[in-house]
Design an enzyme around this catalytic site. Structure first.
Site, PDB file in Angstrom:
ATOM      1  N   GLU A 141       3.456  -1.917  17.668  1.00  9.86           N
ATOM      2  CA  GLU A 141       3.166  -0.464  17.465  1.00  9.86           C
ATOM      3  C   GLU A 141       1.357  -0.386  17.516  1.00  9.86           C
ATOM      4  O   GLU A 141       0.756  -1.566  17.463  1.00  9.86           O
ATOM      5  CB  GLU A 141       3.434   0.103  16.037  1.00  9.86           C
ATOM      6  CG  GLU A 141       4.903   0.247  16.035  1.00  9.86           C
ATOM      7  CD  GLU A 141       5.418   0.832  14.834  1.00  9.86           C
ATOM      8  OE1 GLU A 141       4.806   0.734  13.719  1.00  9.86           O
ATOM      9  OE2 GLU A 141       6.565   1.515  14.725  1.00  9.86           O
ATOM     10  N   CYS A 189       3.726  -3.911   3.900  1.00 11.28           N
ATOM     11  CA  CYS A 189       4.211  -5.040   4.771  1.00 11.28           C
ATOM     12  C   CYS A 189       2.804  -5.731   4.875  1.00 11.28           C
ATOM     13  O   CYS A 189       2.993  -7.144   4.494  1.00 11.28           O
ATOM     14  CB  CYS A 189       4.815  -4.532   6.033  1.00 11.28           C
ATOM     15  SG  CYS A 189       3.594  -3.495   6.995  1.00 11.28           S
TER      16      CYS A 189
HETATM   17  P1  NDP Z   1      14.960  -1.291   4.268  1.00 10.03           P
HETATM   18  O1  NDP Z   1      15.194  -2.146   5.406  1.00 10.03           O
HETATM   19  O2  NDP Z   1      16.169  -1.369   3.220  1.00 10.03           O
HETATM   20  O3  NDP Z   1      14.939   0.092   4.674  1.00 10.03           O
HETATM   21  C1  NDP Z   1      14.190   0.715   5.853  1.00 10.03           C
HETATM   22  C2  NDP Z   1      14.689   2.168   6.269  1.00 10.03           C
HETATM   23  O4  NDP Z   1      15.962   1.723   6.870  1.00 10.03           O
HETATM   24  C3  NDP Z   1      15.059   3.091   5.151  1.00 10.03           C
HETATM   25  O5  NDP Z   1      14.761   4.373   5.820  1.00 10.03           O
HETATM   26  C4  NDP Z   1      16.509   2.854   5.092  1.00 10.03           C
HETATM   27  O6  NDP Z   1      17.167   3.917   4.453  1.00 10.03           O
HETATM   28  C5  NDP Z   1      16.989   2.332   6.436  1.00 10.03           C
HETATM   29  N1  NDP Z   1      18.183   1.351   6.646  1.00 10.03           N
HETATM   30  C6  NDP Z   1      18.677   0.702   5.644  1.00 10.03           C
HETATM   31  N2  NDP Z   1      19.865   0.104   5.987  1.00 10.03           N
HETATM   32  C7  NDP Z   1      19.942   0.476   7.247  1.00 10.03           C
HETATM   33  C8  NDP Z   1      21.187   0.340   8.253  1.00 10.03           C
HETATM   34  N3  NDP Z   1      22.081  -0.542   8.134  1.00 10.03           N
HETATM   35  N4  NDP Z   1      20.803   0.868   9.387  1.00 10.03           N
HETATM   36  C9  NDP Z   1      20.013   1.896   9.819  1.00 10.03           C
HETATM   37  N5  NDP Z   1      18.870   2.141   8.849  1.00 10.03           N
HETATM   38  C10 NDP Z   1      19.183   1.528   7.411  1.00 10.03           C
HETATM   39  O7  NDP Z   1      13.611  -1.694   3.793  1.00 10.03           O
HETATM   40  P2  NDP Z   1      12.940  -1.150   2.479  1.00 10.03           P
HETATM   41  O8  NDP Z   1      13.143  -0.004   2.068  1.00 10.03           O
HETATM   42  O9  NDP Z   1      13.387  -2.609   1.441  1.00 10.03           O
HETATM   43  O10 NDP Z   1      11.377  -1.373   2.897  1.00 10.03           O
HETATM   44  C11 NDP Z   1      10.453  -2.520   2.507  1.00 10.03           C
HETATM   45  C12 NDP Z   1      10.582  -3.279   3.713  1.00 10.03           C
HETATM   46  O11 NDP Z   1       9.754  -2.812   4.645  1.00 10.03           O
HETATM   47  C13 NDP Z   1       9.948  -4.550   3.317  1.00 10.03           C
HETATM   48  O12 NDP Z   1      10.437  -5.830   3.845  1.00 10.03           O
HETATM   49  C14 NDP Z   1       8.478  -4.456   4.242  1.00 10.03           C
HETATM   50  O13 NDP Z   1       7.858  -5.454   4.639  1.00 10.03           O
HETATM   51  C15 NDP Z   1       8.901  -3.908   5.401  1.00 10.03           C
HETATM   52  N6  NDP Z   1       7.994  -3.038   5.711  1.00 10.03           N
HETATM   53  C16 NDP Z   1       7.251  -3.531   7.181  1.00 10.03           C
HETATM   54  C17 NDP Z   1       6.327  -2.947   7.819  1.00 10.03           C
HETATM   55  C18 NDP Z   1       5.833  -3.331   9.127  1.00 10.03           C
HETATM   56  O14 NDP Z   1       5.082  -2.764   9.676  1.00 10.03           O
HETATM   57  N7  NDP Z   1       6.048  -4.448   9.579  1.00 10.03           N
HETATM   58  C19 NDP Z   1       5.450  -1.916   7.137  1.00 10.03           C
HETATM   59  C20 NDP Z   1       6.017  -1.564   5.836  1.00 10.03           C
HETATM   60  C21 NDP Z   1       7.284  -2.226   5.417  1.00 10.03           C
HETATM   61  P3  NDP Z   1      17.520   3.825   3.138  1.00 10.03           P
HETATM   62  O15 NDP Z   1      16.438   3.514   2.312  1.00 10.03           O
HETATM   63  O16 NDP Z   1      17.778   5.301   2.665  1.00 10.03           O
HETATM   64  O17 NDP Z   1      18.901   3.189   2.569  1.00 10.03           O
END
Ligand code: NDP
Length: 484
Positions: free
Chosen positions: A465, A287
Site C-alpha cells: 500500500e 500494526c
Molecule cells: P481481525 O483480523 O480480527 O479483523 C480485521 C477486519 O477483518 C475486521 O473488519 C474484521 O471484522 C474482519 N474479519 C474478521 N474475520 C473475517 C473473516 N473471516 N473474513 C473477512 N473479514 C473478517 O483484526 P483485528 O481486529 O484484531 O485488528 C488488529 C490486527 O490488525 C492486528 O494484528 C494488527 O497488527 C493488524 N493491523 C495491520 C496493519 C498493517 O497495515 N499491516 C495496520 C493495522 C492493524 P470484525 O472485527 O467485525 O469481526
C-alpha cells in the site's frame, strides 16, 4: 445506560444513500466507560450483494472518466470531509477510544492520503517500448480491476480505509468497504460526506457487520475482483484461501512485532522518546509500533531508565477528557489479552519496571484501561517476543552487538517495520540490508509516508500500500504490440 439512550444506525451506505442492513444488531461500546451507546444492524450476505451490485453498476461510468477527472471529483469530496473534521473527531473517539487529539491526527491523515492520490492522478505516465522488432513497438495498458472489497480493522478505521480507497478510486475501481463491527460509525459518516462532496452514487459503498458474516460474504462474492485487507495474520491467511477460487487479487496488511535496535553510539534521548511514542501511541494498538527493543548492553541501563520514566509519566485517561495522552484499549478482550501476555512474560522471568495492570485511578475502572508497561530482561522465548502485543506494553532486552540484535530482530514470524538508532552510517546500512521487514527507519520515528510503498514481509502480509506502487495492486496491465 437505558436502552432508550442507545442510537440505532442503518448500518450501510449503498448507492449514495443509507441502506438498512437486515442482520442482528451489533452493540457499539464506548471503550472509555465500557458502555454501549449505539446499535448497528449487521450486514447479511444479501446486504453485501446489494452493495456489490451498486458498485458494479457505477463501475462503467466511473472507470470511463479521465484519471484526472476522477482525481478532481475525489479531491472535492475529500475537502468536504475535511470541512467536517470537528464533527467526525468525537465520533471516532467515542467508538474507538483514542484521544480527541489522536482522532484529529488520524482523520487529517486520512484526508491527506486521499489528496496524495488526487495529486498523483495528474502525473500518471505509462510505458512505450519502441523497436521491439523492426517497425514494431509496444505499449502497456492499465485497466482497473473492477469492484474492490476493502476490509478494515478498528485501530485506525479511517486511515486504513483511505490507504485502499484512494488508489482504488483514482485507478478507476469502485469499492465496497467493511469496517470492523465495533467501529462502523465514523466510516458510515465518512462515506456520506464523500457522497455529499460529489462522489457519484455507488462508487464507494459501506456495509458494516461482523467479519464472519459480512466480511466472508464480501470475500466470497463472485463479482468482487480484489480484497484489500488489513487485520490479523490468521484472518489474512483465511482470506487468502477464500480468495483463491477465481484468482481474486489480494493485498494483505497484517500483524507485526517491530524490533527497535539501539546501538551504543545512538542519540539515547531521541531513541528513548521514539520508543515511548512508538509503543504507547494509540494505546499500543498499531500494526507499525515498537514492540521489541534490543539495546546494546553498555547503554542499556540508561535507556531502560529513560523509557521507564516516560511510561510512568504518561497521562492515561478517557479519550474525550482534556489532557489525556493515552486512552483505553478498544475492548475488554483486547485489554485482557495484553494483560495475559505480560503476565506470562513475567512468570517466565521478566522484570516489571512500569505498569503491569490497570492504572491507579478509580475514575477509569469502568473503561478498558491498562497502564503503560515496561518489562526488561525476560528470556527470548516469552509471549512478548514471539507473539504480537497489540497494546501498551514494551519488552526490552540487552544485546552484545549489532549482529546479535539483528539475529534477535529476525527471529520472529513477522516482518512489518523495524528501526535502528546509531550515528554510524556503516552500521545503519548493515542493519537496513539485513533486517527482514518492509520498512527500516534509521534515527527516525516510525511514521508511514504516503510517498513510500509499505507492506510486510513473512507473516506480516502480501502486496504494497502507499506510494505510486499502490496502483499496481488496483490495476491489471496488458501489453499491446503494434506491428508495422
Ligand atoms: P481481525 O483480523 O480480527 O479483523 C480485521 C477486519 O477483518 C475486521 O473488519 C474484521 O471484522 C474482519 N474479519 C474478521 N474475520 C473475517 C473473516 N473471516 N473474513 C473477512 N473479514 C473478517 O483484526 P483485528 O481486529 O484484531 O485488528 C488488529 C490486527 O490488525 C492486528 O494484528 C494488527 O497488527 C493488524 N493491523 C495491520 C496493519 C498493517 O497495515 N499491516 C495496520 C493495522 C492493524 P470484525 O472485527 O467485525 O469481526
Amino acid at each position: 445506560m437505558s436502552t432508550d439512550t442507545i442510537t440505532t444506525v442503518a448500518g450501510a451506505f449503498v448507492d449514495g444513500r443509507e441502506h438498512a442492513n437486515a442482520g442482528d444488531p451489533l452493540p457499539i461500546t464506548n471503550p472509555g466507560i465500557g458502555e454501549v451507546f449505539a446499535e448497528v444492524p449487521g450486514g447479511t450476505p444479501d446486504d453485501v450483494d446489494t452493495a456489490v451490485g451498486a458498485a458494479a453498476r457505477a463501475l462503467q461510468e466511473w472507470s470511463a472518466l479521465a484519471v484526472s477527472k476522477r482525481g478532481e471529483i475525489l479531491g472535492a469530496a475529500a475537502r468536504h470531509v475535511e470541512s467536517h473534521l470537528d464533527e467526525l473527531v468525537p465520533v471516532l473517539t467515542r467508538e474507538q477510544g483514542k484521544t480527541l487529539r489522536d482522532s484529529r491526527i488520524e482523520l487529517t491523515k486520512a484526508v491527506d492520503t486521499l489528496m496524495h492520490y488526487v495529486g498523483l492522478s495528474k502525473t500518471l505516465r505509462g510505458a512505450h517500448t519502441p523497436g521491439l522488432d523492426p517497425g514494431v513497438d509496444g505499449i502497456v495498458l492499465r485497466r482497473p480491476l473492477g469492484v474492490v472489497g476493502a476490509i478494515v480493522p478498528w485501530n485506525f478505521p479511517t486511515t486504513l480505509l483511505c490507504n485502499k480507497l484512494a488508489p482504488a478510486l483514482v485507478a478507476g475501481n469502485t469499492v465496497v468497504a467493511k469496517p470492523a463491527g465495533t467501529t462502523p460509525l465514523t466510516t458510515l459518516r465518512f462515506a456520506q460526506l464523500l457522497a455529499e462532496g460529489g462522489l457519484p452514487a455507488g462508487v464507494f459503498n459501506v456495509v458494516t457487520g461482523s467479519g464472519s458474516v459480512t466480511g466472508t460474504a464480501l470475500v466470497r462474492h463472485p463479482v468482487v475482483r480484489k480484497i484489500a485487507f488489513t487485520g490479523s495474520t490468521p484472518v489474512g491467511e483465511q482470506i487468502m484461501a477464500l480468495a483463491a477460487p477465481g484468482m481474486k487479487r489480494v493485498t494483505l496488511e497484517l500483524g507485526g512485532s517491530d524490533p527497535m535496535i539501539i546501538c551504543d553510539d545512538a542519540d539515547l534521548d531521541a531513541a528513548a522518546s521514539a520508543a515511548s511514542m512508538g509503543r504507547f501511541y494509540n494505546c499500543g494498538q498499531a500494526c507499525l509500533a515498537i514492540k521489541r527493543v534490543y539495546v546494546f548492553d553498555s547503554v542499556a541501563d540508561e535507556v531502560i531508565e529513560q523509557i521507564t520514566a516516560k511510561a510512568k509519566r504518561l497521562k492515561v485517561g478517557r479519550g474525550d477528557v482534556k489532557g489525556s495522552q493515552m486512552g483505553p484499549l478498544h475492548t475488554a478482550a483486547q485489554r485482557d489479552e495484553v494483560a495475559g501476555q505480560v503476565q506470562r512474560t513475567l512468570d517466565a522471568g521478566g522484570t516489571l519496571l512500569a505498569g503491569g495492570g490497570p492504572p491507579d485511578d478509580a475514575d477509569l475502572d469502568s473503561g478498558f484501561f491498562y497502564a503503560p508497561t515496561v518489562v526488561a530482561d525476560a528470556p527470548h522465548d516469552v509471549p512478548m517476543a514471539t507473539e504480537e502485543v497489540f497494546g501498551p506494553a514494551l519488552p526490552i532486552w540487552r544485546v552484545a552487538d549489532l549482529d546479535e540484535a539483528i539475529a534477535r530482530a529476525n527471529a520472529s514470524p513477522f516482518g512489518l517495520g523495524s528501526s535502528v538508532w546509531t550515528r554510524d552510517l556503516a552500521r545503519a546500512r548493515h542493519a537496513a540490508e539485513r533486517i527482514e521487514a518492509g520498512y527500516t527507519w534509521i534515527n527516525s520515528r516510525t511514521k508511514v509516508y504516503d510517498e513510500l510503498p509499505f507492506g510486510g514481509w513473512k507473516s506480516s502480509g502480501y502486496g504494497k500500500e502507499h506510494g505510486i506502487e499502490a496502483f499496481d495492486y488496483y490495476t491489471e496491465t496488458k501489453s499491446v504490440v503494434f506491428g508495422a
